[in-house]
Design an enzyme around this catalytic site. Structure first.
Site, PDB file in Angstrom:
ATOM      1  N   GLU A 186       0.851  -1.230  -0.001  1.00 53.59           N
ATOM      2  CA  GLU A 186      -0.082  -0.319  -0.082  1.00 53.59           C
ATOM      3  C   GLU A 186       0.957   1.083  -0.020  1.00 53.59           C
ATOM      4  OE1 GLU A 186      -2.855  -0.512   3.158  1.00 53.59           O
ATOM      5  OE2 GLU A 186      -3.789  -2.190   2.130  1.00 53.59           O
ATOM      6  N   ASN A 227       1.902  -4.475  -3.358  1.00 52.16           N
ATOM      7  CA  ASN A 227       0.395  -4.758  -3.226  1.00 52.16           C
ATOM      8  C   ASN A 227      -0.379  -3.617  -2.882  1.00 52.16           C
ATOM      9  OD1 ASN A 227      -1.306  -7.079  -2.833  1.00 52.16           O
ATOM     10  ND2 ASN A 227      -1.420  -6.530  -0.470  1.00 52.16           N
ATOM     11  N   GLU A 291      -6.395 -10.219  -1.857  1.00 54.02           N
ATOM     12  CA  GLU A 291      -7.003 -10.076  -0.365  1.00 54.02           C
ATOM     13  C   GLU A 291      -8.658  -9.888  -0.761  1.00 54.02           C
ATOM     14  OE1 GLU A 291      -5.485  -6.950   2.072  1.00 54.02           O
ATOM     15  OE2 GLU A 291      -3.294  -7.732   1.636  1.00 54.02           O
ATOM     16  N   ASP A 293     -12.515  -9.579  -0.700  1.00 56.87           N
ATOM     17  CA  ASP A 293     -13.683  -9.771  -0.080  1.00 56.87           C
ATOM     18  C   ASP A 293     -14.611  -8.719  -0.626  1.00 56.87           C
ATOM     19  OD1 ASP A 293     -12.769  -7.525   1.280  1.00 56.87           O
ATOM     20  OD2 ASP A 293     -12.035  -8.371   2.964  1.00 56.87           O
TER      21      ASP A 293
HETATM   22  C1  XIL Z   1      -5.615  -6.735   8.232  1.00 54.11           C
HETATM   23  C2  XIL Z   1      -5.781  -7.800   9.116  1.00 54.11           C
HETATM   24  O1  XIL Z   1      -6.618  -8.684   8.424  1.00 54.11           O
HETATM   25  C3  XIL Z   1      -6.348  -7.258  10.377  1.00 54.11           C
HETATM   26  O2  XIL Z   1      -6.315  -8.359  11.288  1.00 54.11           O
HETATM   27  C4  XIL Z   1      -5.616  -6.234  11.179  1.00 54.11           C
HETATM   28  O3  XIL Z   1      -6.427  -5.801  12.197  1.00 54.11           O
HETATM   29  C5  XIL Z   1      -5.365  -5.020   9.779  1.00 54.11           C
HETATM   30  O4  XIL Z   1      -4.859  -5.695   8.614  1.00 54.11           O
HETATM   31  N1  XIL Z   1      -4.548  -4.674   3.621  1.00 54.11           N
HETATM   32  C6  XIL Z   1      -3.776  -5.360   3.815  1.00 54.11           C
HETATM   33  C7  XIL Z   1      -3.863  -6.618   4.923  1.00 54.11           C
HETATM   34  O5  XIL Z   1      -2.575  -5.453   2.998  1.00 54.11           O
HETATM   35  O6  XIL Z   1      -2.679  -6.618   5.637  1.00 54.11           O
HETATM   36  C8  XIL Z   1      -4.740  -5.928   5.902  1.00 54.11           C
HETATM   37  O7  XIL Z   1      -5.182  -6.959   6.873  1.00 54.11           O
HETATM   38  C9  XIL Z   1      -6.082  -5.865   5.154  1.00 54.11           C
HETATM   39  C10 XIL Z   1      -5.865  -4.620   4.410  1.00 54.11           C
END
Ligand code: XIL
Length: 571
Positions: A186, A227, A291, A293
């Site tokens: 990020e 990422n 990731e 969702d």
């Molecule tokens: C999230 C985790 O799932 C949580 O448990 C934590 O509190 C915060 O991070 N982008 C990412 C992930 O790259 O690492 C993040 O994961 C979600 C957003």
């Protein structure tokens, strides 16, 4: 789209663990345990988990892709959850255990236990894993932002080297190396500007190339990724990521892939995901949905909402299947009970393919259908064997392939072709090679159901003009007001090794080198000197190294035309 995401720090509880991390077997509520019990029908949980062919099997049959999930350490001993995880998924991303905050909470004190536990779980279940992540402004140990800025680069390099080396070393407690690392996570603001975090403030944009090179030195086998979220469609942020990827590749930085996080809102998938990911793949990069969702902003979801969620999931998976270099899809959770969404976005949730009881939702069936369209078909590409060619002489080669399914039209693509050659969609490679080189070519053929196969071979091009003992290719890659980046390829065309190089040239314009991505530099008037770094000083006869640099100019940016290495003029 995820425009108004709260900061991740805000999503964490004061103890530093997320809400979801508090979902341990010991802390589970009676209701949760009752819900999980419905998964384990008759003591044989495995059979009851989710019907039909598992996602991982379908993905593997479909261009040898993976289907992954994230998972956190608190779930490793929860067999009701892990059975579903292992049944459906074959790539694991640790949810938090490899982040800086966990791995190096105090400077140079490393805590690998939680990450190792995830690796052991993956190994025991025949799954690979993605290392996540090395450099990120969130979930970062506080000390990194408190040390003097001029110590941050060394701290970052030490962190990357120690963490990546640890996971690259196979031991009894750490039995498997990672498939990939999210090296920088990020890095962009929504506007497309790089975040002004501690790494940027200490090193400027060069921290990204430095992080990639450091990770590559520690584990040359892992695929190295950048990422980010909200880069799935075409927008300012994905354009910025695209430009960054171009300049990193031009500079010879070891970048292998881009991760598209894909945290979506139900009914709001961005359009153009496939076209956007494809442009990155066209640069020769792998792409992955890292990731996924798809959350509801109000709960509980309606039936129509669940159908829309199914469409969203299927469309994202289909976008990946439409791209030869999309290596796989990872859902960010196993099911709704362990999703990060409710902890990060108050009142929102139901974002995964499995509900509060880990029972499959319509999205699961839709993804099975999307993946299943191609299951069973196999494509075989005939390997043409090692090839040779000559600079300036036209050449062509027809690649042939067979498909197990009747009536399919195959579409060909290739990576690594020698400069000057291209492949047509029907598999004819043709053109006139322009530079001496040994190219590692991979040709892929794909049928209309997305089944694919590939073959790799080398193609050695020789016979170019090699006056002197070196040949330099100079390419200006990108330019924005007053600034530019350029790539130089130094080829050793002599018969003995170059041990340490100093490349000199004179700008015809008024440019100034301001950073060498892979070594040192100096300027005297318009005379530029680039020198090697510790790792790229040796160039064997016939080989070449690629370097890149950044520079400024005020009015004239014409490229230099003559070059010398160690004082000897090159062709
Ligand atoms: C999230 C985790 O799932 C949580 O448990 C934590 O509190 C915060 O991070 N982008 C990412 C992930 O790259 O690492 C993040 O994961 C979600 C957003």
């Amino acid at each position: 789209m995820w425009q108004s995401r709260p900061t991740l720090n805000a999503a964490r509880s004061p103890g530093g663990t997320s809400r979801r991390r508090m979902f341990t077997a010991g802390a589970a509520t009676a209701a949760t345990l009752a819900a999980m019990a419905t998964v384990a029908i008759g003591g044989s949980a495995q059979a009851a988990l989710a019907p039909g062919t598992p996602l991982k099997t379908l993905a593997a049959a479909n261009g040898n892709r993976y289907f992954g999930s994230d998972m956190t350490g608190d779930l490793v001993s929860n067999s009701n959850v892990t059975q579903l995880q292992a049944q459906q998924f074959n790539m694991l991303t640790p949810g938090n255990e490899m982040k800086w905050q966990t791995i190096e909470p105090n400077q140079n004190q490393f805590n690998f236990g939680p990450g190792d536990q995830i690796v052991q779980y993956a190994h025991a279940n025949g799954e690979r894993y993605r290392g996540h992540n090395l450099v990120w402004d969130s979930q970062l140990a506080g000390w990194v932002t408190q040390i003097p800025l001029n110590q941050v680069q060394a701290a970052m390099e030490n962190h990357i080297t120690k963490e990546v080396s640890h996971y690259a070393t196979v031991t009894a407690t750490m039995p498997q190396t990672p498939y990939a690392w999210d090296v920088v996570n990020e890095p962009f603001q929504e506007s497309g500007s790089l975040k002004q975090d501690v790494f940027f403030n200490a090193m400027g944009s060069g921290y990204i190339a430095d992080a990639l090179r450091t990770a590559h030195a520690a584990d040359p086998n892992a695929k190295l990724y950048l990422n980010d979220f909200n880069i799935e469609g075409m927008n300012a942020k994905s354009n910025a990521m695209f430009s960054l990827a171009q300049s990193l590749l031009a500079a010879g930085a070891p970048l292998n892939g881009i991760g598209f996080e894909s945290h979506f809102i139900e009914g709001q998938n961005p359009s153009g995901i496939q076209a956007n990911m494809q442009r990155f793949a066209n640069l020769g990069l792998d792409v992955a949905v890292t990731e996924l969702d798809d959350r509801f902003t109000s709960l509980p979801p309606s039936n129509a909402g669940l159908q829309q969620q199914a469409t969203d999931f299927a469309n994202t998976v289909k976008a990946c299947l439409g791209i030869t270099r999309c290596v796989g899809v990872t859902q960010w959770a196993i099911g709704d009970p362990d999703s990060w969404v409710p902890g990060a976005f108050s009142g929102q949730g139901a974002a995964t393919m499995f509900d509060q009881s880990y029972a499959p939702k319509p999205a699961f069936t839709a993804v099975q259908t999307a993946l299943g369209a191609t299951a069973g078909n196999t494509v075989t590409v005939t390997n043409p064997g090692a090839r040779t060619g000559t600079v300036g002489t036209a050449t062509s080669l027809q690649i042939s392939a067979t498909d197990s399914a009747a009536g399919q039209t195959l579409t060909f693509s290739a990576t690594g072709l020698p400069a000057g050659l291209t492949i047509s969609s029907s598999g004819l490679i043709s053109g006139t090679p322009t530079t001496n080189q040994t190219a590692n070519v991979t040709v892929t053929a794909r049928d209309g159901t997305n089944a694919s196969g590939s073959a790799s071979f080398t193609w050695t091009i020789s016979g170019g003009s090699t006056g002197g003992t070196c040949h330099v290719t100079y390419t200006r890659n990108s330019e924005w007001p007053g600034n530019f980046t350029a790539q130089v390829v130094i080829q050793n065309t002599g018969t003995s090794a170059i041990n340490g190089w100093s490349l000199t040239f004179t700008f015809p314009g008024d440019q100034k080198v301001t950073a060498n991505f892979n070594g040192g530099f100096s300027m005297s008037g318009e005379n530029a000197t680039l020198t090697n770094a510790s790792y790229n000083g040796t160039i064997a006869p016939g080989s070449s190294i690629t370097d890149g640099f950044q520079g400024t100019f005020s009015s004239n940016d014409a490229s230099p035309t003559s070059f010398a290495v160690n004082g000897t003029a090159c062709s």
